[in-house]
Design a protein around this motif. Structure first.
Motif, PDB file in Angstrom:
ATOM      1  N   UNK B  14      -2.245  24.546  28.337  1.00 21.58           N
ATOM      2  CA  UNK B  14      -2.872  26.275  28.910  1.00 21.58           C
ATOM      3  C   UNK B  14      -2.798  25.963  30.535  1.00 21.58           C
ATOM      4  N   UNK B  15      -2.398  27.201  31.045  1.00 15.54           N
ATOM      5  CA  UNK B  15      -2.331  27.476  32.444  1.00 15.54           C
ATOM      6  C   UNK B  15      -3.349  28.597  32.840  1.00 15.54           C
ATOM      7  N   UNK B  16      -4.058  28.476  33.582  1.00 16.45           N
ATOM      8  CA  UNK B  16      -4.815  29.691  34.125  1.00 16.45           C
ATOM      9  C   UNK B  16      -5.304  30.564  32.836  1.00 16.45           C
ATOM     10  N   UNK B  17      -6.110  29.742  31.728  1.00 10.93           N
ATOM     11  CA  UNK B  17      -6.367  30.424  30.506  1.00 10.93           C
ATOM     12  C   UNK B  17      -5.311  30.851  29.697  1.00 10.93           C
ATOM     13  N   UNK B  18      -3.997  30.580  29.896  1.00 11.03           N
ATOM     14  CA  UNK B  18      -2.929  31.304  29.020  1.00 11.03           C
ATOM     15  C   UNK B  18      -2.211  29.888  28.498  1.00 11.03           C
ATOM     16  N   UNK B  19      -2.137  30.173  27.187  1.00 11.92           N
ATOM     17  CA  UNK B  19      -1.337  28.774  26.311  1.00 11.92           C
ATOM     18  C   UNK B  19       0.007  29.098  26.807  1.00 11.92           C
ATOM     19  N   UNK B  37      16.744  25.461  21.907  1.00 11.53           N
ATOM     20  CA  UNK B  37      17.097  26.873  22.602  1.00 11.53           C
ATOM     21  C   UNK B  37      15.934  27.877  22.806  1.00 11.53           C
ATOM     22  N   UNK B  38      16.005  28.707  23.705  1.00 10.95           N
ATOM     23  CA  UNK B  38      15.063  29.773  23.728  1.00 10.95           C
ATOM     24  C   UNK B  38      15.271  30.392  25.147  1.00 10.95           C
ATOM     25  N   UNK B  39      14.528  31.647  25.222  1.00  9.89           N
ATOM     26  CA  UNK B  39      14.642  32.510  26.311  1.00  9.89           C
ATOM     27  C   UNK B  39      13.914  31.721  27.610  1.00  9.89           C
ATOM     28  N   UNK B  40      14.147  32.111  28.919  1.00 10.61           N
ATOM     29  CA  UNK B  40      13.831  31.805  30.198  1.00 10.61           C
ATOM     30  C   UNK B  40      12.185  32.030  29.911  1.00 10.61           C
ATOM     31  N   UNK B  41      11.407  30.819  30.206  1.00  9.08           N
ATOM     32  CA  UNK B  41       9.819  30.876  29.861  1.00  9.08           C
ATOM     33  C   UNK B  41       9.488  30.535  28.653  1.00  9.08           C
ATOM     34  N   UNK B  42      10.429  30.244  27.656  1.00  9.62           N
ATOM     35  CA  UNK B  42      10.133  30.060  26.272  1.00  9.62           C
ATOM     36  C   UNK B  42       9.183  28.578  26.235  1.00  9.62           C
ATOM     37  N   UNK B  43       9.297  27.813  27.374  1.00 13.56           N
ATOM     38  CA  UNK B  43       8.440  26.627  27.042  1.00 13.56           C
ATOM     39  C   UNK B  43       9.351  25.261  26.899  1.00 13.56           C
ATOM     40  N   UNK B  44      10.813  25.519  27.171  1.00 16.63           N
ATOM     41  CA  UNK B  44      11.719  24.251  26.738  1.00 16.63           C
ATOM     42  C   UNK B  44      11.333  23.202  27.669  1.00 16.63           C
ATOM     43  N   UNK B  45      11.402  23.435  28.973  1.00 16.84           N
ATOM     44  CA  UNK B  45      11.302  22.349  30.023  1.00 16.84           C
ATOM     45  C   UNK B  45      10.225  21.688  29.652  1.00 16.84           C
ATOM     46  N   UNK B  46       9.075  22.634  29.810  1.00 13.85           N
ATOM     47  CA  UNK B  46       7.611  21.946  29.495  1.00 13.85           C
ATOM     48  C   UNK B  46       7.520  20.977  28.205  1.00 13.85           C
ATOM     49  N   UNK B 220      12.509  28.143  20.528  1.00 12.26           N
ATOM     50  CA  UNK B 220      11.304  28.298  20.842  1.00 12.26           C
ATOM     51  C   UNK B 220      10.995  29.622  21.589  1.00 12.26           C
ATOM     52  N   UNK B 221       9.973  29.965  21.207  1.00 14.34           N
ATOM     53  CA  UNK B 221       9.783  31.654  21.834  1.00 14.34           C
ATOM     54  C   UNK B 221       8.242  31.595  22.099  1.00 14.34           C
ATOM     55  N   UNK B 222       7.710  32.052  23.284  1.00 15.20           N
ATOM     56  CA  UNK B 222       6.440  32.248  23.912  1.00 15.20           C
ATOM     57  C   UNK B 222       5.671  31.187  23.812  1.00 15.20           C
ATOM     58  N   UNK B 223       6.146  29.693  23.760  1.00 13.89           N
ATOM     59  CA  UNK B 223       5.609  28.568  23.658  1.00 13.89           C
ATOM     60  C   UNK B 223       5.434  27.869  22.608  1.00 13.89           C
ATOM     61  N   UNK B 224       5.923  28.624  21.427  1.00 10.71           N
ATOM     62  CA  UNK B 224       5.596  28.242  20.189  1.00 10.71           C
ATOM     63  C   UNK B 224       6.982  27.965  19.504  1.00 10.71           C
ATOM     64  N   UNK B 225       7.175  27.460  18.202  1.00 10.83           N
ATOM     65  CA  UNK B 225       8.513  26.867  17.728  1.00 10.83           C
ATOM     66  C   UNK B 225       8.632  28.244  16.573  1.00 10.83           C
ATOM     67  N   UNK B 226       9.722  29.080  17.082  1.00 15.14           N
ATOM     68  CA  UNK B 226       9.806  30.183  16.129  1.00 15.14           C
ATOM     69  C   UNK B 226      10.692  29.847  14.682  1.00 15.14           C
ATOM     70  N   UNK B 227      11.683  28.869  15.111  1.00 19.17           N
ATOM     71  CA  UNK B 227      12.643  28.798  13.853  1.00 19.17           C
ATOM     72  C   UNK B 227      12.919  26.997  14.127  1.00 19.17           C
TER      73      UNK B 227
END
Lengths: 266, 267
Positions: B14-19, B37-46, B220-227
């Motif tokens: 979590x960063x600043x209260x956001x997962x 794979x995933x969009x920019x900001x999906x959490x891949x590098x994290x 990955x999508x919005x920080x979680x595994x979508x598929x």
């Protein structure tokens, strides 16, 4: 030439070699501002030593090492703060402390201003011994941590992701920067240190291929700057610090010219 | 079935209260080739940073090669990471310094050699072996900064392989390359995966061409595994349209999948 001048030339050569060598890493890591920052930390340390009644060198080295080490608090992979911005903040803080100290300690103004401009012509034998000992320490550091420093120069992210003990080696390097610059400062002054860190290394990066060549060239350019700068000032009766700074800038300009005229892909 | 090489359980960052990353369960077997794979900001590098211990999760556990890395001190974590070959994005390294290509490749040995020791002749033989294998003999003594983007990428791959890694982590390795170099680098990575026991984790935000021979694709999508599954299961029109918020066409030929936006297809 009076034999005393040989001591000055030797001191200049050692200071030039030390700053030229350190400059390879400082310029390579894109933080040349650390020179100015540490100079002002050393000044602040000197003033507060006067206030506390302890030897000025102890205060200068302590402040310098602490300010250099504070750069280690900016991590390579998750920081939102550029190293140069961090250095600028630290620099302004040290400048603030320096002027606060100047206001408080009236009597030692000339000594403090001497630190800013340097006084190579009034070099003492014990200072020369100190900078020579530190130069040897730099040689040991360069020998034993050469492989780690190369990775740090190339990428601190790769270094930390692949298990190079980069935090430890980086702290050691910063600590050595603090000690080397604060001790050399007493001989060549803060403004000259800034140009001797930046110009010889920047010149070497222009024309050299391979890390070893850069280290050797930057060290030699540092020596060349101080020795030839001193000789020019001696024979033409000009200010020594200014001559050294101008010679180091000319060396940089010539290296850029060499690169532009050379067809080799460097 | 190979044993689990990497196990992530209940990871939360979590960063600043956001997962920004929440992974309930992710097991990767030794020797797998996983494409993340995933969009920019999906959490891949994290996710990559969590796996190699650079980022400490607020909750959960990471087990790397049977070792729980959360509880280790920084020095011990460094020792674990010695066997991770990491190929970062081009913004993560200084390509302006005059290191030779051989020097950059030799940096891989730094990870596995103890402090205070230099590189031996055997180390350099290992470096030369990988440079030759990757076709870099002619570039060996050239400066890294004078090489093309694709050649630089090959040198970085050589650097990672010189490290004798158990896992190869590639962060968008083809993002700045032209079409020809994208194919060449993808081919090299596929060939490297044939090394016995080498686990490959490749992160990409590109889905326009999905590499063949990938064991598994994780979206990955919005920080979680979508598929999570093979490419056929993960890369369906419905899922991609949902994640990338655009209408797409998927073409398949000679075992490769190509994804086009309908808007671009019409142009």
């Amino acid at each position: 030439m009076d034999p005393f001048f040989y001591l000055i030339i030797f001191a200049g050569a050692v200071a030039g070699a030390s700053t030229g060598f350190l400059g390879v890493y400082i310029v390579g890591m894109r933080m040349p501002f650390i020179g100015t920052c540490i100079s002002h930390a050393a000044m602040a340390g000197t003033i507060f030593s006067c206030l506390l009644g302890i030897p000025p060198t102890i205060g200068a080295v302590t402040f310098s090492v602490f300010s250099a080490m504070s750069m280690a608090a900016i991590p390579p992979d998750k920081s939102r703060l550029d190293t140069n911005v961090g250095l600028a903040i630290l620099f302004s803080f040290m400048l603030g402390l320096t002027f606060l100290g100047i206001g408080l300690v009236e009597s030692s103004r000339s000594e403090i201003l001497g630190l800013l401009w340097g006084n190579i012509l009034f070099v003492q034998r014990k200072s020369v011994l100190a900078i020579t000992a530190i130069a040897l320490l730099l040689v040991l550091f360069g020998t034993f941590f050469n492989k780690e420093m190369k990775v740090l120069l190339f990428s601190r992210s790769i270094a930390s992701a692949t298990g190079v003990h980069q935090g430890f080696v980086y702290c050691l390097f910063l600590c050595l920067c603090g000690i080397t610059l604060s001790v050399n400062l007493q001989i060549i002054g803060g403004l000259m240190i800034f140009s001797l860190i930046t110009n010889p290394a920047a010149a070497a990066y222009q024309i050299c291929r391979g890390h070893r060549a850069v280290v050797i060239a930057a060290t030699l350019f540092g020596v060349l700057s101080t020795v030839s700068g001193f000789l020019v000032s001696f024979y033409f009766d000009l200010p020594t610090g200014a001559c050294i700074v101008i010679v180091s800038t000319v060396i940089f300009a010539l290296s850029v010219l060499c690169r532009l005229l050379s067809n080799a892909k460097i | 079935m190979s044993e689990d090489f990497l196990k992530l359980s209940d990871i939360h960052i979590t960063r600043a209260g956001k997962t920004i990353l929440h992974i309930d369960h992710l097991h990767i077997q030794s020797g797998q080739f996983v494409n993340i794979i995933g969009t920019n900001g999906a959490g891949k590098t994290t996710l990559l940073k969590v796996i190699c211990g650079l980022l400490k999760p607020s909750a959960g556990s990471v087990v790397f090669n049977h070792i729980l890395i959360n509880s280790l001190n920084p020095w011990q974590k460094s020792n674990i990471r010695k066997r991770i070959g990491y190929i970062p994005q081009s913004t993560e390294y200084n390509s302006e310094l005059p290191f030779t290509a051989r020097e950059v490749a030799a940096m891989g040995r730094t990870s596995i050699k103890p402090l205070l020791t230099g590189l031996s002749r055997a180390d350099y033989e290992h470096v030369d072996f990988w440079m030759e294998k990757l076709g870099l003999n002619d570039q060996k003594n050239q400066t890294f900064r004078s090489l093309s983007g694709g050649e630089q990428q090959k040198v970085l791959i050589a650097r990672a392989m010189v490290q004798e890694p158990l896992m190869l982590m590639l962060d968008e390795p083809t993002s700045n390359l032209d079409f020809n170099w994208k194919l060449r680098i993808s081919r090299i990575v596929r060939e490297l995966h044939q090394q016995p026991g080498l686990t490959v984790l490749m992160v990409s935000h590109e889905i326009s061409s999905i590499p063949v021979n990938v064991d598994r694709t994780i979206l990955l999508h919005k920080g979680g595994i979508l598929a999570d599954g093979n490419s056929e299961q993960v890369l369906t029109s419905a899922v991609i349209q949902d994640v990338y918020e655009c209408e797409i066409n998927i073409f398949e030929t000679e075992g490769n999948k190509y994804v086009f936006s309908r808007e671009l297809s019409r142009q």
